[in-house]
Design a protein around this motif. Structure first.
Motif, PDB file in Angstrom:
ATOM      1  N   MET A  18       0.961  -1.405   0.036  1.00 12.50           N
ATOM      2  CA  MET A  18       0.004  -0.053   0.061  1.00 12.50           C
ATOM      3  C   MET A  18       0.976   1.269   0.090  1.00 12.50           C
ATOM      4  SD  MET A  18      -3.296  -1.020   2.230  1.00 12.50           S
ATOM      5  CE  MET A  18      -4.209   0.268   1.778  1.00 12.50           C
ATOM      6  N   PRO A  22      -0.284   3.730  -4.836  1.00 16.89           N
ATOM      7  CA  PRO A  22      -1.303   4.144  -4.271  1.00 16.89           C
ATOM      8  C   PRO A  22      -2.648   3.700  -4.680  1.00 16.89           C
ATOM      9  CG  PRO A  22      -0.143   5.723  -5.752  1.00 16.89           C
ATOM     10  CD  PRO A  22       0.738   4.325  -5.331  1.00 16.89           C
ATOM     11  N   HIS A  23      -2.342   2.580  -5.730  1.00  9.26           N
ATOM     12  CA  HIS A  23      -3.515   2.055  -6.390  1.00  9.26           C
ATOM     13  C   HIS A  23      -4.169   0.795  -5.192  1.00  9.26           C
ATOM     14  CE1 HIS A  23      -1.860   4.061  -9.762  1.00  9.26           C
ATOM     15  NE2 HIS A  23      -3.188   4.339 -10.280  1.00  9.26           N
ATOM     16  N   ILE A  25      -5.756  -0.884  -2.484  1.00 14.55           N
ATOM     17  CA  ILE A  25      -6.656  -0.645  -1.665  1.00 14.55           C
ATOM     18  C   ILE A  25      -7.238  -1.815  -0.932  1.00 14.55           C
ATOM     19  CG2 ILE A  25      -7.894   1.315  -2.800  1.00 14.55           C
ATOM     20  CD1 ILE A  25     -10.118  -0.367  -3.314  1.00 14.55           C
ATOM     21  N   PHE A  58      -3.184   4.528   5.960  1.00 16.34           N
ATOM     22  CA  PHE A  58      -3.643   4.788   4.878  1.00 16.34           C
ATOM     23  C   PHE A  58      -4.979   5.472   4.887  1.00 16.34           C
ATOM     24  CE2 PHE A  58      -0.662   1.371   4.625  1.00 16.34           C
ATOM     25  CZ  PHE A  58       0.283   2.118   3.951  1.00 16.34           C
ATOM     26  N   ALA A  61     -10.165   6.129   2.623  1.00 14.77           N
ATOM     27  CA  ALA A  61     -10.581   5.784   1.273  1.00 14.77           C
ATOM     28  C   ALA A  61      -9.989   4.849   0.685  1.00 14.77           C
ATOM     29  CB  ALA A  61      -9.926   7.366   0.728  1.00 14.77           C
ATOM     30  N   ARG A  62      -9.069   4.188   1.287  1.00 13.59           N
ATOM     31  CA  ARG A  62      -8.325   3.036   0.754  1.00 13.59           C
ATOM     32  C   ARG A  62      -8.266   1.705   1.730  1.00 13.59           C
ATOM     33  NH1 ARG A  62      -1.962   4.411  -0.240  1.00 13.59           N
ATOM     34  NH2 ARG A  62      -2.240   2.332  -1.423  1.00 13.59           N
ATOM     35  N   ARG A  64     -11.506  -0.073   3.033  1.00 13.19           N
ATOM     36  CA  ARG A  64     -12.955   0.192   3.088  1.00 13.19           C
ATOM     37  C   ARG A  64     -13.690  -0.858   3.866  1.00 13.19           C
ATOM     38  NH1 ARG A  64     -14.124   4.656  -0.422  1.00 13.19           N
ATOM     39  NH2 ARG A  64     -16.448   4.056   0.195  1.00 13.19           N
ATOM     40  N   LEU A  85      -7.572   0.028 -10.374  1.00 12.24           N
ATOM     41  CA  LEU A  85      -7.098   0.038  -8.927  1.00 12.24           C
ATOM     42  C   LEU A  85      -6.628  -1.540  -8.752  1.00 12.24           C
ATOM     43  CD1 LEU A  85      -9.735   1.910  -6.735  1.00 12.24           C
ATOM     44  CD2 LEU A  85      -7.586   2.379  -7.483  1.00 12.24           C
ATOM     45  N   PRO A  87      -7.191  -3.831  -5.932  1.00 15.87           N
ATOM     46  CA  PRO A  87      -7.901  -3.946  -4.666  1.00 15.87           C
ATOM     47  C   PRO A  87      -7.491  -5.470  -4.191  1.00 15.87           C
ATOM     48  CG  PRO A  87      -9.605  -3.745  -6.659  1.00 15.87           C
ATOM     49  CD  PRO A  87      -8.044  -3.924  -7.140  1.00 15.87           C
TER      50      PRO A  87
END
Lengths: 337, 376
Positions: A18, A22-23, A25, A58, A61-62, A64, A85, A87
């Motif tokens: 992470m 930054p992509h 999540i 983080f 937003a990242r 969830r 992203l 994920p």
């Protein structure tokens, strides 16, 4: 380099990836929170504590949290992967994936193929699996053969803290959907794990032990049982090779076949139910491609074709153990002598 | 001496060894052995090592059979003269278990490597031994680490401090190089000497580590007491591009095993653990790139890009060059035509790793080289 638990190794991989990209999540039920988060959130970090500390590091937003809605958040993660992203979705128990089969089998697994290689789906689905925790039939299955069956999915079953970190890092950097399955009983096992990031390539089996008498192939926690059996057998003068394929898809057929050809005697240990399981699959590959080298029937040590029982004595009887593995290896070793 | 009973125990090489597998006995019960005779092979995490006897006498009883694994310090066999009665041998064996337990305490207190800040570098360094001799620094080669010196370090540390260094981007040291040149590696080593407060040291370098030692001798001549170079890079034109390219490209066990086999005259001696250790190192983020940069500085298409022969000529300190005759990475023919005064030793049954394949011989050569350099 330091000694870390399987859980810490996974947590470190998530933190480092992470931070690196930054992509990346994470999404799932109760995964937010952990050390440093405020109030009630501090108690969480995933049902098994693997995502602890990510929220603080983080942000929401990242990291969830979702309602109890596996079909919705797995679908959301697959869509997010298709649109840029990376994920990492967490399902508490692999048993719950039944409600998201379309998202996984018909969508994530098919995008790259159906869009002519133009679409990538860098989606990781982490879930726990396995019996031995008195969690009964709906929370204890070893369902990796079902995912292994589907072309387009990669399936990973780490057996050690070192493998857990390197394989999860590879899973996150991989451009294909990866089903990443963690045996609940391994979370507190410990081993040497490098502090920095590293990747273990998929389809590269680990040879834990080399012996010339019998080849034992085992998956996930069964690797430890196989090693216990092999160590006991060594005292009887039976020298075993123990192979952990690490990933069931892709499968390192070369390493398996090479060892089978050398020893001619093979035992496969699989916690999954026996019909259409990994033991059956690997057995068929060896029978087809190394038949001439076999000196004994291929022995399979698996769970029986029943749901996982809740009663402690029955659950113990359900799971393969070192005694059964050693008995199978002994039978393979003495066959025809 | 004649009626004493002497134990032969499982040796310990390096910190992490807790047990060893007895690969084969080269002697039988009843056979006479003499000190220095190769008599047993033990499998370790690197290779199968041939062990020389420290004692002379008759092998009265073999306790650990071939193929068995025994903990470090375990009694493998008993040596005594034939005049010693069997009953005394039995008594010795029975009482040995109690005494063996004590040696475990010693191993627990053994030194562990630590990370030393040296300028921009964080270097993993193991320091062992003590004594009047000038300190020695052991420098591994390309893609190697402190484990290179597993069978060497204890022999050299009998009467001196020995520092075993992981170069930047190797072993436990961070990939902190800018260019990856030999000069940069030598500068890092010099900074390590400063950080360790070592004013002057014997440098023992293997392969690329030999080039690093030569480069340091060139840039800081006052800091080098002597040079011991094992199959060094930098003093001849040829180097195997198959080895370097293969090492850079191999990211799986099988190709890596084939590449590493080139290091040895007898590759069967290599253990699976050695391959796995190298792969684990190469999987770390940043390492493949750093190794690629270093390789590009050293060689191109089978030719070395560094020439440190002038450094050897101008070193002005005692120099020993050891080469395995069957070296497939850097040919041993480069050991001919070296400057006068350089002691050259060619070892017939060894490849690029004589300190592993012929550890006893190399240890003897290094020990006497260091002793005579100390005396100067």
């Amino acid at each position: 380099m330091s000694v870390k638990s399987y859980r810490q190794a996974l947590n470190e991989a998530l933190h480092q990836e992470m931070a690196r990209d930054p992509h990346v999540i994470v999404i799932g039920e109760d995964i937010a929170g952990g050390a440093g988060a405020s109030g009630q959130q501090d108690a969480w970090g995933g049902a098994f504590g693997v995502t602890k500390g990510l929220l603080g590091a983080f942000g929401p937003a990242r990291v969830r949290d979702t309602p109890i809605s596996e079909s919705a958040f797995v679908g959301a993660a697959v869509g997010a992967a298709a649109t840029g992203l990376r994920p990492v979705a967490e399902i508490m128990f692999v048993d719950f994936l039944g409600v998201c089969f379309d998202q996984i089998f018909n969508q994530a697994a098919k995008f790259r193929y159906m869009f002519g290689g133009k679409a990538v789906t860098p989606f990781v689905l982490r879930a726990t699996f396995g019996a031995g925790t008195r969690s009964a039939s709906q929370h204890s299955q070893a369902l990796y053969p079902i995912f292994t069956h589907i072309p387009g999915l990669k399936v990973v079953i780490p057996s050690s803290p070192y493998d857990a970190k390197g394989l999860l890092t590879q899973a996150i950097r991989d451009n294909d959907p990866v089903i990443f399955l963690e045996n609940k009983l391994l979370y507190d096992t410990v081993g040497e794990v490098p502090d920095g990031p590293y990747v273990i390539p998929f389809g590269e089996a680990n040879i834990l032990r080399e012996g010339s008498d019998v080849t034992i192939i085992a998956f996930g926690r069964m690797v430890h049982i196989a090693m216990d059996a092999a160590n006991a057998l060594a005292k009887e003068g039976i020298d075993c090779t123990v192979i952990d394929p690490r990933t069931t898809s892709p499968l390192d057929e070369d390493t398996i076949l090479e060892s089978a050809e050398e020893t001619g005697r093979v035992v496969i240990v699989d916690e999954a139910n026996p019909r259409c399981g990994m033991a059956a699959d690997v057995s068929s590959i060896i029978a087809e491609k190394a038949f001439g080298a076999l000196k004994a029937p291929i022995m399979k040590v698996t769970a029986p074709h029943t749901p996982v029982p809740y009663a402690p004595n029955l659950e113990a009887a359900y799971l393969p153990d070192a005694t059964r593995v050693a008995a199978a290896a002994r039978a393979a070793f003495t066959y025809g002598k | 001496m004649a009626d004493t009973i002497q134990p032969i125990t499982m040796p310990k090489w390096g910190m992490t060894m807790t047990e060893g597998r007895l690969a084969s006995w080269l002697v039988q019960e009843g056979q006479q052995i003499s000190q220095g005779q190769e008599f047993v092979e033990v499998e370790t995490e690197k290779i199968t090592n041939v062990v020389e006897s420290l004692v002379s006498g008759n092998i009265r009883k073999i306790i650990v059979p071939e193929g068995a694994t025994a903990p470090v310090g375990a009694l493998l066999a008993v040596v005594a003269e034939p005049t010693v009665p069997d009953s005394e041998i039995e008594q010795f064996i029975n009482s040995y278990a109690d005494r063996a337990g004590k040696s475990d305490d010693e191993t627990e207190g053994q030194a562990a490597p630590r990370v030393v800040a040296a300028g921009p570098h964080s270097l993993n360094i193991l320091s062992i031994g003590d004594g009047d001799g000038q300190p020695a620094i052991l420098v591994h080669g390309f893609g190697g680490d402190i484990g290179t010196w597993l069978f060497t370090q204890d022999a050299l540390a009998q009467n001196r401090k020995v520092h075993i260094v992981d170069l930047p981007a190797h072993g436990g040291s961070a990939p902190s190089l800018e260019k990856g040149s030999v000069e940069e590696l030598a500068a890092a080593l010099l900074m390590a000497m400063d950080a360790l407060s070592v004013e002057k040291a014997h440098l023992v370098g293997h392969s690329m580590g030999g080039a690093v030692a030569l480069s340091l001798a060139q840039s800081a001549p006052g800091r080098v007491a002597s040079l011991a170079l094992i199959a060094p890079a930098g003093i001849g034109p040829e180097i195997s591009s198959e080895y370097i390219e293969g090492f850079l490209n191999a990211d799986r066990r099988k190709p890596m095993k084939d590449v590493l086999a080139r290091l040895f005259a007898s590759s069967e001696a290599m253990s699976a653990g050695m391959v796995e250790n190298v792969l684990r190192f190469k999987r770390l983020d940043g390492v493949p790139e750093a190794l690629g940069a270093i390789a590009a500085n050293i060689a191109e298409q089978g030719k070395q890009k560094i020439d440190l022969k002038p450094a050897l000529e101008g070193a002005g300190v005692p120099a020993l060059v050891i080469w395995g005759e069957q070296d497939a990475v850097i040919p041993s023919s480069q050991a001919t035509g070296l400057p006068a005064g350089v002691q050259v030793e060619i070892i017939s049954n060894a490849g690029h790793m004589p300190m592993m394949e012929a550890s006893s011989t190399v240890n003897r050569l290094l020990s006497s080289h260091l002793a005579s350099a100390d005396a100067k």
